[in-house]
Design an enzyme around this catalytic site. Structure first.
Site, mmCIF file in Angstrom:
data_model
loop_
_atom_site.group_PDB
_atom_site.id
_atom_site.type_symbol
_atom_site.label_atom_id
_atom_site.label_comp_id
_atom_site.label_asym_id
_atom_site.label_seq_id
_atom_site.Cartn_x
_atom_site.Cartn_y
_atom_site.Cartn_z
ATOM 1 N N SER A 116 0.799 -1.184 0.218
ATOM 2 C CA SER A 116 -0.034 -0.001 -0.050
ATOM 3 C C SER A 116 0.869 1.297 0.127
ATOM 4 O O SER A 116 2.127 1.097 0.060
ATOM 5 C CB SER A 116 -0.842 0.136 1.308
ATOM 6 N N LYS A 117 0.296 2.259 -0.095
ATOM 7 C CA LYS A 117 1.072 3.615 -0.141
ATOM 8 C C LYS A 117 0.037 4.729 0.105
ATOM 9 O O LYS A 117 -1.247 4.685 -0.249
ATOM 10 C CB LYS A 117 1.873 3.863 -1.473
ATOM 11 N N GLY A 118 0.482 5.807 0.749
ATOM 12 C CA GLY A 118 -0.469 6.986 1.056
ATOM 13 C C GLY A 118 0.299 8.071 1.067
ATOM 14 O O GLY A 118 1.623 8.273 0.754
#
Ligand code: NAD
Length: 428
Positions: A116-118
Site C-alpha cells: 500500500s502507499k499513501g
C-alpha cells in the site's frame, strides 16, 4: 497481454511512475507465463481512496482543500503495508505505483503483507510543527476506516517521520478508544517502535554486499564503495560498509559530494551532518565533487541511496562501478537498466536491496501485537537471515531464467502472490 496498458480501465491511476510499474509488471508476467486472469487483477490496485479536507494555515483565515490518498494494491496476502509521504507533487498515480512495488517487495522477502502507499499533497517544509500535526491528524481521520493493525499499516516515507507516525497512532487510538501501537510502524521506541528500525534499510542493504561482491569476484574487505545520498538510508549504509571492512571513497547529499581515495571517516561525516544538517563544508581530507560525479566516480561498488531517477541513459555508460546496490526506490530508469545490463554491471534491485526497512517494520508490528520486545541483536540477526535468504533465492531464479536480478526478483515476488491468489480463488 499488455495491449490494454492504460486503456480505459487504467486511466484513473495514469502517471509516468504508474505506467512504468505496469509495463515492468507486464514484461515480467509475459516472461514467466503468468496466468492471464491473475495478471489482469494484479495490474490494478484493489482499493484507492482520495480524500479532501479543509486546512487553515496558522496565521490565515483562508481555508484551502488538501488532497490525501491511500492506495491498497493487494489484500490477498494479509494486511497491507506502505509508507505515507507528504510532498507537493503527490498524486494518485504515483501512490498507486509505489503500492504495487510494495506488494512485490514484501513478497520477495516473504512478509505476510500486500502493498500500500499513501500521501498528502502538501509541502512539509512550509508547515510549522502544529500545522503538520493538524494535517496528519485530519488525514488519519479521513482514512481511518481503511487502516488498522489487521487492515493496513502506514509507515514513514518522504516528508514524514517518527513524530508523524506517533500522531497517526494517537489519532487512531483516540477514535477506537484504546491504545493501538500496531497501527503504524516507524514509531518512536517510547510508543512501541522497534530498536534498530532507523538503521534497518542501510544495514540490510550492506548485509548483501559480501554475497553480491562474491558474484563478480570482489571481496568486501577493502572494496571501494561510493554512497550517493547521506540521509537515513545512505548514512547507515556508509557506516555498515565501513564496519564491514569496505573503504568508503565517496559520499554525497543534496549539498554535493566528497571523494577521498584513501577512505572517508564515516563517523566524522555523520557527526558533521548532525551538527550542520548537511555535508556542506565537509572535506574529510578529500576533494569536493558534485553529486553527479559521485555516480560516475572511480569505485568498485555504487550505493545510490538518495532518490529516484538518478541513473539514466545519460550517465549509465560512464559508471565505473562493477556492482550497484539500490538503497533508494527507483534510482535507475528502465533505459539505464538496459545499458548497465549490457555492460555486465551487476545491479541488486531496490525491491530486494532496500527491503530491510519493511522487514524491520514487520518485526515492529509483530512485537506490538505480542507486546513482547526483542533485543537489538535478535533483530539484526533475523534481518540478516531474511535478506540473505531472499538474495540467494533471487540469484537462483536469475540463474535458472538466465536473466538479470531485477527481473528475477520480480518473477519471485509475482509468483508468490500469484500462488496465493490462485489458492484463494474468486469470491463469490
Ligand atoms: P532522507 O530524506 O533521509 O535522505 C535523502 C538523502 O538524499 C539526503 O542526504 C539528501 O540530501 C539526499 N538527496 C536528495 N536529493 C538528492 C539529489 N538529487 N542528489 C543527491 N542527493 C540527494 O531519505 P531516506 O529515508 O534516506 O530515503 C532515501 C531513498 O531510499 C528514497 O528513495 C526512499 O524512498 C528510499 N527508501 C527509504 C527507506 C527507509 O527506511 N528510510 C526504505 C526503503 C527505501
Amino acid at each position: 497481454m499488455s495491449q490494454h496498458i492504460l486503456g480505459d480501465g487504467l486511466r484513473e491511476w495514469d502517471s509516468p511512475l504508474y505506467r512504468e510499474a505496469v509495463s515492468q509488471f507486464d514484461r515480467v508476467a509475459d516472461l514467466m507465463g503468468l496466468d492471464a486472469n491473475i495478471a489482469e487483477r494484479l495490474r490494478v490496485p484493489q482499493r484507492s481512496m482520495i480524500v479532501t479536507f479543509p486546512y487553515r494555515h496558522e496565521n490565515s483565515s483562508e481555508v484551502e482543500s488538501l488532497f490525501g490518498y491511500r492506495v491498497q494494491h493487494l489484500l490477498s496476502m494479509g494486511p497491507t503495508k506502505g509508507g505515507v509521504r507528504f510532498a507537493p507533487d503527490v498524486n494518485l498515480g504515483e501512490v498507486a505505483a509505489l503500492a504495487m512495488l510494495m506488494t512485490w517487495k514484501c513478497a520477495i522477502v516473504g512478509l505476510p503483507f500486500g502493498g500500500s502507499k499513501g500521501g498528502v499533497r502538501v509541502d512539509p517544509t512550509l508547515l510549522t510543527r502544529s500545522e503538520k500535526q493538524r494535517v496528519t491528524r485530519r488525514y488519519t481521520t479521513e482514512i481511518i476506516n481503511v487502516i488498522g493493525p489487521n487492515k493496513d499499516i502506514p509507515a514513514p516515507d518522504m516528508g514524514t517521520d517518527e513524530q508523524v507516525m506517533a500522531w497517526i497512532m494517537d489519532t487512531y487510538s483516540q477514535q477506537v478508544g484504546h491504545t493501538v501501537p500496531a497501527v503504524v510502524t516507524g514509531k518512536p521506541p517510547a510508543l512501541g517502535g522497534s530498536v534498530a528500525r532507523r538503521e534497518a534499510t542501510g544495514r540490510g542493504l550492506v548485509s548483501l554486499l559480501p554475497a553480491a561482491a562474491q558474484q563478480i569476484g570482489l571481496k568486501t574487505d577493502g572494496v571501494a564503495v561510493a554512497v550517493h545520498g547521506f540521509g537515513n538510508v545512505g548514512r547507515y549504509a556508509a557506516l555498515a560498509a565501513h564496519q564491514a571492512g569496505a573503504k568508503v571513497v565517496a559520499i554525497s547529499d543534496i549539498a554535493g559530494g566528497i571523494y577521498n581515495g584513501n577512505g572517508i571517516d564515516v563517523d566524522e561525516a555523520i557527526q558533521w551532518v548532525d551538527l550542520h544538517r548537511s555535508l556542506e563544508g565537509f572535506t574529510g581530507g578529500g576533494d569536493r565533487i558534485t553529486n553527479d560525479e559521485v555516480l560516475i566516480i572511480d569505485t568498485e561498488v555504487l550505493l545510490p541511496c538518495a532518490t529516484g531517477g538518478v541513473i539514466t541513459e545519460h550517465n549509465a555508460g560512464a559508471i565505473k562501478a562493477k556492482l550497484i546496490m539500490e538503497g533508494a526506490n527507483g534510482p535507475t530508469t528502465i533505459s539505464a537498466d538496459r545499458i548497465l545490463n549490457d555492460r555486465g554491471i551487476l545491479v541488486v534491485p531496490d525491491v530486494l536491496a532496500n527491503a530491510g526497512g519493511v522487514t524491520v517494520s514487520y518485526f515492529e508490528w509483530v512485537q506490538d501485537l505480542q507486546n513482547y520486545f526483542w533485543s537489538e541483536s535478535e533483530i539484526v540477526g533475523r534481518l540478516r537471515e531474511i535478506m540473505s535468504r531472499a538474495f540467494d533465492e533471487v540469484m537462483g531464479v536469475a540463474i535458472s531464467h538466465k536473466t538479470d536480478m531485477r527481473t528475477a526478483a520480480l518473477i519471485k515476488g509475482v509468483r508468490r502472490v500469484s500462488d496465493a491468489k490462485l489458492a484463494r480463488g474468486i469470491f463469490p
